[in-house]
Design an enzyme around this catalytic site. Structure first.
Site, PDB file in Angstrom:
ATOM      1  N   GLU A 125     -46.975  11.790  53.890  1.00 37.00           N
ATOM      2  CA  GLU A 125     -47.408  11.137  55.117  1.00 37.00           C
ATOM      3  C   GLU A 125     -46.309  10.231  55.659  1.00 37.00           C
ATOM      4  O   GLU A 125     -45.764   9.401  54.930  1.00 37.00           O
ATOM      5  CB  GLU A 125     -48.641  10.266  54.855  1.00 37.00           C
ATOM      6  CG  GLU A 125     -49.864  11.018  54.380  1.00 37.00           C
ATOM      7  CD  GLU A 125     -51.044  10.096  54.110  1.00 37.00           C
ATOM      8  OE1 GLU A 125     -52.186  10.589  54.174  1.00 37.00           O
ATOM      9  OE2 GLU A 125     -50.833   8.888  53.829  1.00 37.00           O
ATOM     10  N   CYS A 126     -45.983  10.382  56.936  1.00 35.38           N
ATOM     11  CA  CYS A 126     -45.114   9.460  57.661  1.00 35.38           C
ATOM     12  C   CYS A 126     -43.824   9.149  56.889  1.00 35.38           C
ATOM     13  O   CYS A 126     -42.960  10.001  56.772  1.00 35.38           O
ATOM     14  CB  CYS A 126     -45.886   8.189  58.021  1.00 35.38           C
ATOM     15  SG  CYS A 126     -45.196   7.271  59.423  1.00 35.38           S
TER      16      CYS A 126
END
EC number: 6.3.5.11
Length: 434
Positions: free
Chosen positions: A324-325
């Site tokens: 994620e991210c």
């Protein structure tokens, strides 16, 4: 007939503001620390998606801080967590996000849904009698909102405090005036507050904030709120026997406590490692690379050997890796920070990201994967250039513009989206199974 659980009552207060940067987190933390110092058990919650404020509030209260959001986490999840907290807490605090009426759903929506009294923190910098107008507007804008009162923050002097209260309408209570004090302010950077573990004098700042609270009427407990129970569905053991290696350090720390708890409830065994410390990857069936601040540690992350080798071997073996991210950025060929410095990273996901000076993504979003929908949010300053075609795109909670791209590359699933795992246990389990 089965016994129906009774509602649980606990003093509770919802701290909000007319806008961001009013000092909500500092004063919520100070309030939590003050009552904790009096021997009370304080449970704090944070409205909306947030990884940074909760770590501060956890340090202040001594207990994990969970997110409450009527869309992302859902009303039932909010209700269950508040009901559980009320079982042994002496005080429940909820810190709002942005301004009281901002967003869909807003802090006001959450407070009204659960009947929690609302206290508005108003930064009084640069105003005098207008303070009363702002207070009156917040208190009267929505009929039925359980408005409790206001707190004046960053007050310059005793005379300033006097002017602030001169025209306050009758029946609208001000619980105190907090003087401007740099020694208790919390430092910020591009994604929000500096992480709790990076603030060397955080304890001193919390104690200064608690001392300011001690001079207000907030030393009194707010009125009790009755929190009703909700039935929780049993979580299937879909990850029984699965070990998940999770990156966790100052570069990768954007992790909802509820996400870790759900993985454990699904039956997974969790093993943590630090890319910043160049840890060897634990023996694992799957890897979770959460978001964080890889851009602040480019030189260190570019030089990792054991962690890099372990992750490359893991992907080469076809084992799941969910990123994620910031976790996704670490997998790229390269990342360029705001100063124009570029670091060569893992090369597991083709592409190059560049950190900008303006937000590139913000808001609540959901993504459908294999017929199951996960909810979450996005908040980032970097932009990604990649030859990969997206597997799919997330959908925004409001608005028609496309959401974040989701990429599948071999055994890797990656996106800027931060998922809230309890929003769909089945979809979560699939992220960590081949």
């Amino acid at each position: 007939m089965p016994h129906k659980p009774k509602a649980r009552s606990c003093p509770a207060l919802f701290l909000t503001a007319p806008a961001s940067h009013q000092g909500k987190t500092t004063l919520t933390a100070g309030l939590a620390r003050h009552h904790r110092d009096q021997g009370r058990k304080v449970r704090v919650f944070k409205t909306g998606p947030d990884f940074l404020d909760p770590y501060i509030l956890e340090r202040a209260s001594g207990h994990p801080v969970y997110s409450l959001d009527l869309w992302m986490t859902g009303e039932a999840d909010c209700r269950r967590r508040l009901y559980d907290a009320a079982s042994d807490a002496d005080l429940i605090l909820i810190e709002g996000s942005m301004g009281l009426f901002d967003g869909t759903p807003s802090s006001a929506d959450l407070a009204q849904t659960f009947g929690v009294p609302v206290l508005a923190v108003i930064d009084a910098t640069g105003m005098a009698q207008t303070f009363a107008a702002v207070a009156h507007g917040l208190a009267s804008f929505r009929p039925g909102l359980p408005f409790y009162g206001v707190l004046a923050n960053r007050v310059a002097s005793a005379r300033h405090a006097e002017m602030l209260l001169q025209t306050l309408p009758p029946g609208l209570r001000c619980f105190g005036t907090v003087m401007r004090e740099d020694a208790m302010s919390l430092p910020e950077r591009h994604l929000g507050l500096v992480q709790a573990q990076e603030i060397d004098d955080l304890e001193a700042r919390l104690q200064r904030a608690a001392a300011q609270i001690a001079a207000t009427a907030l030393t009194e407990l707010p009125p009790p709120v009755a929190f009703r129970p909700t039935l929780a569905e049993a979580v299937p053991k879909l990850l029984a026997g699965v070990t998940i290696a999770i990156a966790r350090d100052q570069a990768f720390s954007f992790i909802y406590p509820a996400n870790l708890e759900l993985l454990t409830e699904l039956g997974a065994k969790l093993a943590f490692f630090s890319p910043l410390a160049d840890d060897a990857l634990p023996e694992a069936d799957a890897v979770y690379m959460p978001g964080g601040y890889p851009e602040l540690h480019l030189a260190t992350l570019s030089a990792t050997l054991r962690t890099a080798t372990g992750l490359r071997d893991h992907v080469a073996a076809g084992k799941p890796l969910y990123a994620e991210c910031g976790g996704m950025l670490y997998l790229l060929d390269a990342l360029t920070d705001k100063q124009g410095q570029t670091g060569n990273l893992l090369g597991l996901l083709p592409g190059h990201a560049t950190l900008g000076r303006r937000l590139a993504g913000l808001g609540l979003q959901s993504v459908e994967l294999d017929g199951e929908t996960l909810r979450g949010h996005t908040f980032h300053y970097s932009s990604l250039t990649t030859p990969l075609a997206p597997l799919t795109h997330a959908r925004r909670a409001s608005g028609t513009a496309p959401g974040e791209a989701v990429y599948r590359h071999g055994s890797i699933v990656a996106s800027y989206l931060h998922a809230y795992f309890p929003s769909n246990p089945i979809a979560t389990a699939r992220l960590f199974t081949p």
